[in-house]
Each structure stands twice: as structure tokens, then as C-alpha cells.
Design an enzyme around this catalytic site. Structure first.
Site: not given
Ligand code: IPE
Ligand code: IPE
Ligand code: MG
Length: 238
Positions: A16, A64
């Protein structure tokens, strides 16, 4: 250099911070993703050198899909380029490649390359590299339940072992260590079933800046922890 005796058998990473890395530099988010693939290459190589048997990288979650279409397209194009370029290295290093997630829903070009790399590395034995792609931990558990029901398994025969065997990670050990970069402290649906007794590390480093030295540090820290699995400290040292 981490102690080779008590290495985690399975390291799982939530990569991330690519977007923030790029934004901090006044660059488009895509540049963060590009830099992120370089970091991923370094970490795969390091895990292989260390002798870690299983590495899982969270590459694209089901959630996502909610991102802008051009970012999604860039990510899948990048993945195709990355895998095409890395295939020889994977084979040379004897790294078996797997996908955790629903492959059918991915773009055709991506599916083709994934299938090719999976087939070409299927007999590699030194390490397993899993990419969690179009992955959701809840969805993975639901699919496992549906599969057991379809097989007509009686309720009393639904055991942890049988359910585990229906997950994408079937046959692989649960992650000993889960690392999430960028300072966020959440799982975002990652390996929900498998993370029951995982140890966690949440380094502040943004993923494109995450180096093999950062990995070594996370593993060394893991090696200094006592995993108790529900027992008392006395039982563990006995
Ligand atoms: C991780 O970086 C990569 C993917 C989720 C594909 P992000 O893109 O989430 O980066 P941040 O969190 O916005 O910085
Ligand atoms: C998790 O990161 C998924 C990947 C790293 C592929 P996100 O950036 O999508 O997670 P949230 O939305 O911050 O929880
Ligand atoms: Mg993020």
C-alpha cells in the site's frame, strides 16, 4: 540478515502507498504503481534468497474495481508487462506462480499472460509466489462454502481442513507474517481465514520505498516475538 532457523514459512504483504508516493512527488498515481513494481521485484528476489517458501502480494482487491477506469487499465497493463518481463527469472529461480482470486473476471490479455506464467512455472519448487488479484477474503470463504454445498458435504463433515482445502491457498501454510506498508493498520479483506494466528507488521514506509532491508527488519522483529496460539507462556517454553 534474519536468523535462518526461524524464518516465516509464508510472508503476505499488502503493498500500500503507491498513490501517496507519487502524489508527494507531484507525479501521477500511475508512476507510483510503476515504482511499486520495482519494489515488488526486489522483495520477491529477497524472499527467494532468504529461503521463504511462500510469498503472497496483495495486488488488486475486488474493491479496487471502484477506482477510475484509467487507473485500473494502467494497473493491468503494468501487470502484463511485469509478468512478461519476469517470467524467465521466475523459471530460473524456480519460483512457482499462482493467482489467488477470481481470474475469470480479469481482462483477456491479463488472463492469457497469467495462465502462461502459471503453466510455465508449475513445476518450480523453491518458492511459491501468489498474487492476490481480484481478491476478497469474504468472497473466498463464500466460494469455499458454495463448493462444499455443491459437493453435497454433510454439515457435520464441514471441518476447518475441508474448508481450507477449498480456498485459493489450498495446500499452502497460513501466513506467519503479514506486512502492510504505508502506515495503514487494516486488512482490507486480505486472507481473512488464513490470518487467524498471523503476526502483523505495519511499517510507515510507502510501498515503492520498501526495500529488502525493510523486509529483513520486519522478519527480524517477527523472530523476536513469542507466538502462543492460545497457550500460556510456560507451555510455550516447555
Ligand atoms: C496500493 O497503493 C496499490 C493498489 C491498491 C493497487 P494505492 O494505490 O492504494 O496507494 P495509496 O493508498 O492511494 O497511497
Ligand atoms: C489494499 O489496498 C489492496 C491492495 C494493496 C491491492 P487499498 O489501498 O485498496 O485499501 P484501502 O481502500 O485503503 O483499505
Ligand atoms: Mg491504498
Amino acid at each position: 540478515m534474519p536468523d535462518s532457523m526461524s524464518l516465516p514459512r509464508h510472508v503476505a504483504i499488502i503493498m500500500d502507498g503507491n498513490g501517496r508516493w507519487a502524489t508527494m512527488r507531484g507525479l501521477p498515481r500511475s508512476e507510483g504503481h510503476r515504482a511499486g513494481t520495482e519494489a515488488a521485484r526486489g522483495i520477491v528476489t529477497r524472499c527467494r534468497e532468504l529461503g521463504i517458501g511462500h510469498l503472497t502480494l496483495y495486488t488488486f482487491s475486488k474493491e479496487n474495481w471502484g477506482r477510475p477506469a484509467d487507473e485500473i487499465k494502467f494497473l493491468f497493463d503494468l501487470l502484463v508487462r511485469f509478468l512478461t518481463r519476469e517470467l524467465d527469472t521466475l523459471v530460473k529461480q524456480s519460483i512457482r506462480f499462482k493467482v489467488l482470486g477470481e481470474m475469470d473476471a480479469l481482462p483477456l490479455a491479463t488472463r492469457k499472460v497469467l495462465g502462461h506464467v502459471i503453466a510455465k512455472t508449475s513445476r518450480c519448487t523453491e518458492m511459491t509466489l501468489n498474487l492476490a488479484l481480484n481478491y476478497s477474503g469474504r468472497d473466498e470463504i463464500l466460494r469455499a462454502c458454495r463448493s462444499l454445498m455443491r459437493q453435497g458435504v454433510a454439515p457435520e463433515d464441514v471441518t476447518e481442513e475441508r474448508l481450507s482445502a477449498e480456498l485459493y491457498t489450498a495446500g499452502q501454510p497460513d501466513p506467519d507474517l503479514i506486512i502492510r506498508t504505508s502506515g495503514e493498520k487494516r486488512l482490507s479483506g486480505y486472507l481473512l481465514w488464513q490470518s487467524t494466528y498471523s503476526e502483523f507488521a505495519f511499517p510507515d514506509t510507502l510501498w515503492p520505498d520498501f526495500t529488502p532491508d525493510h523486509l529483513d527488519a520486519a522478519i527480524s522483529d517477527y523472530q523476536h516475538r513469542t507466538r502462543r496460539f492460545g497457550l500460556t507462556s510456560d507451555q510455550i517454553t516447555a
